[in-house]
Design a protein around this motif. Structure first.
Motif, PDB file in Angstrom:
ATOM      1  N   UNK A 244     -10.692  -2.560  -1.735  1.00 19.54           N
ATOM      2  CA  UNK A 244     -10.115  -1.655  -0.741  1.00 19.54           C
ATOM      3  C   UNK A 244     -10.940  -1.644   0.548  1.00 19.54           C
ATOM      4  N   UNK A 245     -12.268  -1.726   0.427  1.00 17.90           N
ATOM      5  CA  UNK A 245     -13.125  -1.780   1.607  1.00 17.90           C
ATOM      6  C   UNK A 245     -12.874  -3.077   2.381  1.00 17.90           C
ATOM      7  N   UNK A 246     -12.748  -4.186   1.643  1.00 20.28           N
ATOM      8  CA  UNK A 246     -12.586  -5.498   2.276  1.00 20.28           C
ATOM      9  C   UNK A 246     -11.263  -5.578   3.022  1.00 20.28           C
ATOM     10  N   UNK A 247     -10.179  -5.135   2.370  1.00 18.40           N
ATOM     11  CA  UNK A 247      -8.848  -5.237   2.974  1.00 18.40           C
ATOM     12  C   UNK A 247      -8.789  -4.456   4.285  1.00 18.40           C
ATOM     13  N   UNK A 248      -9.297  -3.226   4.264  1.00 19.67           N
ATOM     14  CA  UNK A 248      -9.260  -2.406   5.478  1.00 19.67           C
ATOM     15  C   UNK A 248     -10.122  -3.014   6.578  1.00 19.67           C
ATOM     16  N   UNK A 249     -11.301  -3.502   6.209  1.00 18.81           N
ATOM     17  CA  UNK A 249     -12.191  -4.109   7.201  1.00 18.81           C
ATOM     18  C   UNK A 249     -11.552  -5.356   7.817  1.00 18.81           C
ATOM     19  N   UNK A 285      -6.445 -15.267  10.865  1.00 18.65           N
ATOM     20  CA  UNK A 285      -7.306 -15.528   9.710  1.00 18.65           C
ATOM     21  C   UNK A 285      -7.660 -14.236   8.982  1.00 18.65           C
ATOM     22  N   UNK A 286      -8.121 -13.230   9.722  1.00 15.25           N
ATOM     23  CA  UNK A 286      -8.532 -11.970   9.087  1.00 15.25           C
ATOM     24  C   UNK A 286      -7.331 -11.194   8.549  1.00 15.25           C
ATOM     25  N   UNK A 287      -6.243 -11.185   9.285  1.00 17.36           N
ATOM     26  CA  UNK A 287      -5.053 -10.468   8.831  1.00 17.36           C
ATOM     27  C   UNK A 287      -4.453 -11.132   7.601  1.00 17.36           C
ATOM     28  N   UNK A 288      -4.476 -12.460   7.561  1.00 18.57           N
ATOM     29  CA  UNK A 288      -3.959 -13.172   6.389  1.00 18.57           C
ATOM     30  C   UNK A 288      -4.802 -12.863   5.148  1.00 18.57           C
ATOM     31  N   UNK A 289      -6.128 -12.741   5.344  1.00 16.13           N
ATOM     32  CA  UNK A 289      -6.997 -12.363   4.226  1.00 16.13           C
ATOM     33  C   UNK A 289      -6.656 -10.964   3.737  1.00 16.13           C
ATOM     34  N   UNK A 293      -5.068  -9.981  -0.068  1.00 12.65           N
ATOM     35  CA  UNK A 293      -5.835  -9.140  -0.981  1.00 12.65           C
ATOM     36  C   UNK A 293      -5.242  -7.742  -1.154  1.00 12.65           C
ATOM     37  N   UNK A 294      -4.308  -7.380  -0.284  1.00 12.71           N
ATOM     38  CA  UNK A 294      -3.763  -6.019  -0.326  1.00 12.71           C
ATOM     39  C   UNK A 294      -2.906  -5.821  -1.579  1.00 12.71           C
ATOM     40  N   UNK A 296      -0.020  -4.953  -3.975  1.00 15.97           N
ATOM     41  CA  UNK A 296       1.417  -5.053  -3.730  1.00 15.97           C
ATOM     42  C   UNK A 296       2.093  -3.686  -3.677  1.00 15.97           C
ATOM     43  N   UNK A 297       1.477  -2.706  -4.308  1.00 14.70           N
ATOM     44  CA  UNK A 297       2.063  -1.373  -4.294  1.00 14.70           C
ATOM     45  C   UNK A 297       1.692  -0.561  -3.069  1.00 14.70           C
ATOM     46  N   UNK A 298       0.772  -1.069  -2.252  1.00 15.61           N
ATOM     47  CA  UNK A 298       0.333  -0.340  -1.053  1.00 15.61           C
ATOM     48  C   UNK A 298       1.280  -0.670   0.097  1.00 15.61           C
ATOM     49  N   UNK A 299       2.482  -0.129   0.032  1.00 12.77           N
ATOM     50  CA  UNK A 299       3.537  -0.510   0.970  1.00 12.77           C
ATOM     51  C   UNK A 299       3.166  -0.198   2.413  1.00 12.77           C
ATOM     52  N   UNK A 300       2.572   0.962   2.669  1.00 12.71           N
ATOM     53  CA  UNK A 300       2.229   1.330   4.042  1.00 12.71           C
ATOM     54  C   UNK A 300       1.174   0.381   4.614  1.00 12.71           C
ATOM     55  N   UNK A 301       0.164   0.057   3.807  1.00  9.98           N
ATOM     56  CA  UNK A 301      -0.885  -0.846   4.281  1.00  9.98           C
ATOM     57  C   UNK A 301      -0.337  -2.237   4.567  1.00  9.98           C
TER      58      UNK A 301
END
Length: 471
Positions: A244-249, A285-289, A293-294, A296-301
């Motif tokens: 969760x930390x990685x995806x948001x960063x 590159x960063x957005x694709x990462x 990793x996000x 699948x249930x985190x629809x808003x993210x």
């Protein structure tokens, strides 16, 4: 108080940072809706310190150093005061306000920071408390600013890190300074890695990113990135942190690069165009990462990531979102589907109408400039149709058939005249057509050159006239 004291002792004994952070959540729970009221009613300001010390540390159930005990008592004392302001506001007491709640919660944040940075030495496994207190500090600051703003100012949208339509964000700016201290607290820790506060660095970074975006101070995020890069050798590898930390960063770093391209886009010379494309490639590159990793249930993210990843793909690879990709996100479907259809068909008039219809939302999300570049791709697709309709040259003896590579400029002009017929234009200036063709060639969307003296465009052979399209 027995409820919160029990929660604190249980979480501390188990060494659970998340459970301990839940103690400082300033809301009632489904199982314990009156937990805050019970906590506030158990004592008064005169005997607060003594009662807290007794409730939290009386007996031998917890072995906590004396200095740390004092720090926790100070934190709970500030929390008690903040809870009081919350309850007064909920019960419409005279003088209660959102500003008072924010002011009281600042004391909780400052008490917690002192507890980590002083000789008390609150252990690093309790770092989720730092994030929870910082998160609610930001929320209370936003609410206080909205309350103080002129009537009609906007509140939260589907993306609450978008700069608000509020003239001043005084409370949120103050919250940002406090959260920045939390960031520094984590980054500058020199304890051994297994007990270091550095494990909270990305969570606090994400929180301050979100706050800077809200107050439209995106430029300040680069200071954080430079600080992290300077300390990278002393930080655990990014992949060692919670997902969760990685995806948001990765999401925020991607958006920061994305916005850098926006500013470079103001300049049209080759140097700045290369810078802009480089920034978008980094953003992609960063957005694709983050997307991969996000959860699948985190629809808003996932929706937030796609808001920027789709424009990146449009500019860097000239690809459009599929129906399958947009189907789970009605809001993005409404934003991007009309544009995508017009780009695919080469419909310039429809593209301009779609951009006008979504302009307010595109500007708010800071994606207007990259999407506007989609008009070049729509124009490329229109001219590609001219090329395809032109057919093939007659093959000479001993040669295979080749697609016609010499196209009169007047044919491109005719396509533009048809494509813009809805606007009422009946004449197209040939210099304008040549200018449009030159721009497409310059930007790599067409391969060839214009022979002005003969009034033709000479395009590349071997299905390479329109790179990436197979034609």
């Amino acid at each position: 108080m027995s409820t919160l004291a029990g929660e604190f002792k249980s979480a501390y004994s188990a060494g659970s940072g998340d459970a301990l952070a839940a103690v400082f959540t300033p809301i009632g729970t489904q199982n314990k809706p009156y937990r805050l009221q019970s906590f506030y009613d158990f004592t008064n300001a005169a005997s607060l310190q003594k009662d807290l010390s007794f409730a939290l540390f009386h007996g031998k159930s917890l072995k906590v150093p004396r200095a740390e005990q004092t720090a926790w008592v100070d934190i709970f004392a500030a929390y008690w005061e903040a809870v009081g302001e919350l309850l007064k506001y909920e019960q419409d007491w005279p003088g209660a306000s959102l500003v008072a709640i924010f002011t009281a919660w600042k004391k909780v944040a400052n008490a917690l920071i002192r507890g980590y940075s002083s000789s008390a030495g609150i252990p690093a496994w309790t770092l989720p408390c730092l994030y929870t207190v910082g998160k609610y500090l930001r929320t209370f600051a936003i609410n206080a600013d909205i309350k103080a703003a002129p009537q009609g100012a906007s509140s939260f949208g589907f993306q609450d890190d978008v700069a608000a339509d509020i003239e001043k964000n005084a409370h949120l700016e103050e919250a940002a300074r406090i959260i920045n201290r939390m960031f520094t607290l984590c980054l500058s820790d020199r304890a051994p890695m297994e007990e270091s506060r550095k494990w909270g660095i990305y969570q606090t970074t994400n929180l301050i990113f979100k706050t800077y975006f809200r107050i439209n101070s995106v430029g300040l995020t680069k200071n954080l990135l430079r600080a992290i890069n300077a300390q990278s050798a002393d930080l655990p590898p990014l992949e060692a942190f919670p997902k969760s930390h990685i995806v948001t960063f990765e999401y925020y770093v991607g958006v920061i690069h994305f916005l850098d391209e926006n500013y470079a886009e103001v300049r049209e010379d080759a140097f700045f165009r290369v810078i802009g494309l480089t920034q978008l490639m980094q953003a992609e590159k960063h957005l694709a990462t983050a997307w991969s990793m996000c959860h699948r249930g985190a629809s808003k993210n996932r929706e937030l990531i796609l808001t920027y990843l789709i424009p990146c793909h449009l500019v860097t690879t000239h690809t459009l979102p599929s129906d399958q990709l947009l189907a789970p996100f009605p809001r993005l479907e409404k934003l991007f589907r009309p544009l995508s259809n017009c780009i695919r068909k080469g419909d310039l008039v429809g593209f301009d109408k779609a951009m006008s219809a979504g302009e307010e939302e595109f500007v708010k999300r800071r994606i207007y400039l990259p999407l506007e570049r989609g008009r070049d791709i729509a124009l490329r697709n229109l001219f590609r149709k001219v090329f395809i309709v032109g057919g093939f040259e007659e093959a000479k003896e001993g040669q295979t058939s080749l697609r016609r590579t010499r196209v009169p400029v007047v044919e491109f002009a005719a396509a533009l005249r048809i494509g813009t017929h809805a606007t009422g234009r009946t004449r197209i200036d040939m210099d304008e057509v040549e200018c449009l063709l030159s721009n497409l060639i310059y930007k790599g969307l067409m391969k060839g050159y214009i022979a002005r003296e003969r009034g033709i465009v000479v395009l590349s052979k071997n299905n390479s006239a329109f790179p990436g399209t197979g034609v």
